[in-house]
Write a protein that holds these residues in place. Structure first.
Motif, short mmCIF file in Angstrom:
data_model
loop_
_atom_site.label_atom_id
_atom_site.label_comp_id
_atom_site.label_asym_id
_atom_site.label_seq_id
_atom_site.Cartn_x
_atom_site.Cartn_y
_atom_site.Cartn_z
N SER B 548 -2.79 -2.43 0.34
CA SER B 548 -1.91 -2.38 -0.81
C SER B 548 -0.48 -2.10 -0.40
O SER B 548 -0.22 -1.68 0.73
N SER B 549 0.43 -2.31 -1.34
CA SER B 549 1.82 -2.01 -1.06
C SER B 549 2.09 -0.52 -1.06
O SER B 549 3.21 -0.09 -0.82
N ASP B 550 1.07 0.30 -1.32
CA ASP B 550 1.29 1.75 -1.26
C ASP B 550 1.07 2.28 0.14
O ASP B 550 0.77 3.44 0.33
N TRP B 551 1.23 1.42 1.13
CA TRP B 551 1.21 1.77 2.55
C TRP B 551 -0.17 2.09 3.10
O TRP B 551 -0.27 2.51 4.25
N THR B 552 -1.21 1.89 2.33
CA THR B 552 -2.52 2.28 2.85
C THR B 552 -3.46 1.09 2.99
O THR B 552 -3.33 0.09 2.28
N VAL B 553 -4.42 1.34 3.91
CA VAL B 553 -5.54 0.42 4.07
C VAL B 553 -6.80 1.26 3.88
O VAL B 553 -6.92 2.33 4.47
N LYS B 554 -7.69 0.80 3.04
CA LYS B 554 -8.89 1.62 2.77
C LYS B 554 -10.15 0.81 2.99
O LYS B 554 -10.22 -0.37 2.63
N ILE B 555 -11.13 1.49 3.57
CA ILE B 555 -12.42 0.82 3.80
C ILE B 555 -13.45 1.48 2.88
O ILE B 555 -13.53 2.71 2.81
N TRP B 556 -14.22 0.66 2.23
CA TRP B 556 -15.14 1.15 1.19
C TRP B 556 -16.56 0.69 1.48
O TRP B 556 -16.78 -0.34 2.10
N ASP B 557 -17.45 1.46 0.89
CA ASP B 557 -18.83 1.01 0.76
C ASP B 557 -18.99 0.77 -0.74
O ASP B 557 -18.67 1.64 -1.55
N HIS B 558 -19.45 -0.38 -1.13
CA HIS B 558 -19.36 -0.70 -2.56
C HIS B 558 -20.31 0.13 -3.42
O HIS B 558 -20.21 0.12 -4.64
N THR B 559 -21.18 0.87 -2.79
CA THR B 559 -22.02 1.74 -3.59
C THR B 559 -21.38 3.10 -3.81
O THR B 559 -21.86 3.89 -4.61
N VAL B 560 -20.33 3.38 -3.09
CA VAL B 560 -19.69 4.69 -3.17
C VAL B 560 -18.31 4.51 -3.78
O VAL B 560 -17.59 3.58 -3.43
N LYS B 561 -17.97 5.42 -4.65
CA LYS B 561 -16.70 5.26 -5.37
C LYS B 561 -15.48 5.60 -4.54
O LYS B 561 -14.38 5.21 -4.87
N THR B 562 -15.69 6.42 -3.52
CA THR B 562 -14.53 6.84 -2.74
C THR B 562 -14.49 6.08 -1.43
O THR B 562 -15.54 5.70 -0.90
N PRO B 563 -13.29 5.91 -0.89
CA PRO B 563 -13.21 5.12 0.33
C PRO B 563 -13.78 5.86 1.53
O PRO B 563 -13.78 7.09 1.60
N MET B 564 -14.28 5.11 2.49
CA MET B 564 -14.82 5.67 3.73
C MET B 564 -13.71 6.07 4.66
O MET B 564 -13.72 7.11 5.27
N PHE B 565 -12.78 5.17 4.83
CA PHE B 565 -11.68 5.41 5.75
C PHE B 565 -10.37 5.07 5.04
O PHE B 565 -10.30 4.09 4.31
N ILE B 566 -9.37 5.88 5.31
CA ILE B 566 -8.04 5.59 4.75
C ILE B 566 -7.05 5.60 5.90
O ILE B 566 -7.08 6.52 6.74
N TYR B 567 -6.23 4.61 5.97
CA TYR B 567 -5.20 4.55 7.00
C TYR B 567 -3.84 4.40 6.35
O TYR B 567 -3.65 3.53 5.50
N ASP B 568 -2.91 5.23 6.79
CA ASP B 568 -1.55 5.14 6.27
C ASP B 568 -0.70 4.46 7.32
O ASP B 568 -0.57 4.95 8.45
N LEU B 569 -0.12 3.33 6.98
CA LEU B 569 0.60 2.55 7.98
C LEU B 569 2.11 2.62 7.84
O LEU B 569 2.82 1.83 8.43
N HIS B 570 2.63 3.52 7.06
CA HIS B 570 4.07 3.80 6.98
C HIS B 570 4.92 2.67 6.46
O HIS B 570 6.14 2.69 6.59
N SER B 571 4.29 1.67 5.93
CA SER B 571 5.06 0.57 5.36
C SER B 571 4.10 -0.27 4.53
O SER B 571 2.89 -0.26 4.78
N ALA B 572 4.66 -0.98 3.57
CA ALA B 572 3.79 -1.76 2.67
C ALA B 572 2.96 -2.75 3.48
O ALA B 572 3.49 -3.47 4.32
N VAL B 573 1.67 -2.76 3.22
CA VAL B 573 0.77 -3.61 3.98
C VAL B 573 0.63 -4.95 3.26
O VAL B 573 0.23 -5.01 2.11
#
Lengths: 80, 690
Positions: B548-573
């Motif tokens: 997203s443009s909110d600088w993050t990349v998130k990895i999800w498991d579609h059965t779980v509502k919260t992301p597994m991994f979150i990465y902040d890349l310091h700039s809009a992705v």
């Protein structure tokens, strides 16, 4: 860097960017060589055909792409 | 003249025998004749000579009457030899009689002389020239020897004061010089002869014998015949089906087109091959790098990797456009499609679709231009010549690469239900039950539409409307207006056909099914800003990634509502993509020009590679795609350039082999890898009770 010529199979240059005498020389010699290469390839397997011919020498590389009626010859200087 | 003189004499002689009246007249006639005939010779003594002639008459003169005298004798000149015998007779043993020979030789040799010239190239001539050359050499040698001897004699004469060794050396030196002189002299004449020979033995192309056409020409002739027969068969079939007139018209059109083709078009095939060869030569070192170079310094880099820049693709007509979509062709692994448009709302102009091949970095293979900017594209898996494209103005179109036109084959329009906002993503689906091609498109107007190609027309069906929850407004007259969310990206599940994800501008991700048109299966509160890209993991069935443009990349498991991994890349992705060779490797690109490559199995928290890949500053990268086969990624930026980068070995690590165990390859391994990681992450999450 590169010079371009194209010829009819009989060896008459149609379009060239080199001077006339060199063109005619290349035309005659490369026409024969292409025919020879082509007959070599096809004698081994008649269903095969020559796609292109590349001759690399110390000074430049000569590339020949034969077509049904025409022969396209490009002489390229190595970029180093 | 002799005949006339003879006549004159006879007449004069007959004068006295014939009668007295005759002499004076013939005498005058004779004298006149004489004057005429021998005008220069006969002078004043003519009269005396003629007068004397008339009186003298030899005694053995033939006496003839006047009639006999007037008789004409014809004389014939022939080529026969008067001395040749006319009737040679030979004895014939067969008939036992003498028979005359039919033809007698009539040649008369007047003069004969034997000459002594010999042809230079004949055997005798060559022998003689050799002999003469040898004799010349001998004479040269003898002259040299003589000169040598004289030299030696001279030296001997002067050598009284010098030592013996020096004498010998000088003699030897003199001898050598003489020999050298000898050696020089014969070779020049020999060389000259050789040069002459070359000049006259020059073989001209026109005088060479033609290469005998061997079996391949016969094969060619057979193939042509076959083709002609097939064509005639086809023509017969089509004639039976279609009206004959139409066929004739088509036939005429075809022939006229063929005759109009230009010289340049005839050479197009050869020129294309040549272009590739020339490019290969120019970019030879890059091609070598692409194929063979593996960065050895990765061993010392402690698990970090690099991206090696290879080719850069650019086209001058797209200089002002941004790359809005990239896609590799599923069939030809070196061919990729690039869509050009503009992300800027204010500056909207035309769009382009180019297809490049890695074999030719200088010029695109296919060029299509359009009025509106292209925002997304997708190439069909089964028909790699069909490209579906979504435009900024809400239209969708299908381009057919097999056809030579630069316009789309099928295009939607306002009538046929185009979107009212830019189309952000299109994806081909499997052929529906009627074997019609269909694809889905998502757009900011909140509709996800399925387009089907039915009988050369695009027919649309709304699949889902993204109603934003809790935003039903009270419109005038009590109507309940539903504002729709804006879809910005979607992705379909690889195995579960009906399941797909949609990312929206509000930052939500909806899990939807093709079967339910009004309700979502699930909603993920994913990001704070628009979701630029969602993508299912190619191996693991439950995992997907979003950026997203909110600088993050998130990895999800579609059965779980919260992301597994979150990465902040310091700039809009701008874009994120899974790698095709590993379930734990993915790459993300940001607007500050950097590309990040992660491998979750090696490092869960940090990128293995963070590298600036675009040349100029202020150049945002817009998209990234992994090549399905080669270890290469292509990155598109805002200036219309595509850069191809090679992944270094650290970024491509496969699970290590344990000693004694076989390496299991295949999707199961990848799924297992991912599962392991997820388990690691899940437990702390569950215990923390988020």
């Amino acid at each position: 860097m590169t010079e371009l010529e194209n010829y009819l199979f009989s060896g008459i240059p149609i379009r060239t960017t080199l001077d006339n005498s060199t063109t005619v020389q290349y035309a005659g010699l490369l026409c024969q060589l292409t025919m020879k290469a082509r007959s070599t390839v096809r004698d081994i397997d008649p269903q095969n055909d020559l796609t292109f011919l590349r001759i690399r020498s110390k000074k430049h590389e000569i590339m020949v792409a034969p077509d049904k009626e025409y022969l396209l010859i490009v002489i390229q200087n190595p970029c180093e | 003249m002799p005949a006339k003189a003879g006549d004159g004499r006879r007449q004069s002689q007959s004068g006295p025998s014939g009668g007295k009246a005759a002499p004076p007249r013939p005498a005058k006639a004779v004298s006149k004749k004489r004057d005429e005939d021998a005008s220069t010779d006969v002078g004043e003594g003519a009269d005396e000579w003629t007068a004397a002639k008339t009186l003298v008459k030899p005694p053995d003169q033939l006496e003839l009457t006047e009639a006999e005298l007037k008789e004409e004798f014809t004389r014939v000149l022939t080529a026969n030899n008067p001395h040749a015998p006319q009737n040679i007779v030979r004895y014939s043993f067969k008939e036992r009689a003498y028979k005359p020979i039919g033809y007698v030789d009539q040649t008369a040799i007047h003069f004969s002389l034997n000459g002594n010239l010999i042809l230079k190239d004949s055997d005798e001539g060559r022998r003689q020239s050799m002999r003469s050359a040898v004799s010349e050499k001998a004479s040269l040698e003898t002259s040299a020897v003589i000169s040598e001897e004289t030299e030696i004699k001279d030296e001997e004469g002067t050598e009284d004061t010098q030592a013996a060794g020096e004498e010998e050396a000088e003699e030897a030196g003199a001898a050598e010089e003489a020999e050298a002189a000898e050696a020089e002299e014969p070779p020049p004449p020999r060389v000259k002869e050789q040069k002459l020979a070359n000049q006259f033995n020059f073989i001209e192309r026109a005088s060479k014998t033609l290469n005998n056409p061997l079996r391949w020409e016969i094969y060619d002739a057979y193939v042509e015949e076959l083709q002609k027969m097939e064509k005639s068969k086809e023509k017969e079939k089509t004639k039976a089906q279609i009206a004959k007139k139409e066929e004739k018209k088509k036939g005429r059109k075809l022939t006229s087109l063929e005759s109009q083709s230009d010289d340049i078009t005839k050479i197009s095939k050869a020129a294309k091959i040549m272009e590739r060869m020339v490019n290969q030569n120019i970019f030879d070192d890059i091609a070598q790098d692409f194929k063979y170079f593996e960065d050895a310094s990765d061993e010392y880099r402690d698990q970090r990797g690099t991206l090696l820049p290879l080719w850069k693709f650019q086209y001058d007509k797209t200089k002002r456009l941004a790359v809005t979509a990239i896609s590799w062709n599923p069939k030809y692994k070196d061919l990729f499609a690039v869509g050009y448009g503009s992300y800027d709302f204010m500056k909207q102009s035309h769009g382009m679709l180019l297809l490049y091949t890695m074999k030719n970095p200088s010029f695109p293979e296919y060029v299509f231009s359009s009025e509106s900017g292209i925002m997304c594209l997708d190439i069909h898996n089964d028909h790699p010549y069909l490209v579906a494209v979504g435009f900024y103005d809400g239209n969708v179109a299908i381009y057919n690469l097999k056809k030579a036109t630069s316009q789309p084959s099928y295009k939607s329009s306002a009538k046929s239900g185009k979107h009212t906002d830019p189309v952000w993503q299109v994806k081909w689906q499997k052929d529906d039950m009627d074997n019609n091609l269909n694809f889905f498109s998502v757009s900011s107007d909140g509709r996800i539409v399925s387009w089907t190609l039915v009988k050369n027309e695009l027919v649309h069906t709304d699949v889902i409307k993204l109603s934003a929850e809790g935003t039903t407004m009270q419109g005038p007259e009590g109507l309940q207006l539903q504002t729709l969310g804006c879809g910005t990206s979607f992705d379909f599940h690889k195995k579960i056909d009906y399941l797909f994800l949609v990312g929206t501008e509000e930052g939500k991700i909806y899990k939807c099914s093709k079967c339910y048109s009004s309700q979502f299966l699930d909603v993920f509160e994913a990001h704070h800003m628009a979701v630029d890209s969602v993508s299912w993991n190619p191996y693991h069935l439950k995992v997907f990634i979003s950026c997203s443009s909110d600088w993050t990349v998130k990895i999800w498991d579609h059965t779980v509502k919260t992301p597994m991994f979150i990465y902040d890349l310091h700039s809009a992705v701008g874009d994120v993509a899974w790698s095709p060779y590993s379930s734990t490797v993915f790459a993300a690109v940001t607007t500050d020009g950097k590309a990040h490559v992660f491998d979750l199995s090696i490092n869960k928290y940090e990128a293995l590679c963070t590298q600036i890949v675009v040349a100029k500053k202020k150049n945002k990268i817009t998209h990234i795609q992994f090549n399905p086969v080669y270890p290469v990624v292509i990155v598109g930026d805002e200036r219309g350039h595509i850069t191809c980068l090679k992944l270094s070995p650290n970024l491509r690590k496969m699970p290590k082999e344990k000693k004694g165990q076989e390496v299991k390859k295949g999707p199961e391994v990848e799924i297992a890898k991912m599962d392991k990681l997820l388990n690691l992450v899940r437990e702390p999450d569950s215990t923390a009770g988020k």
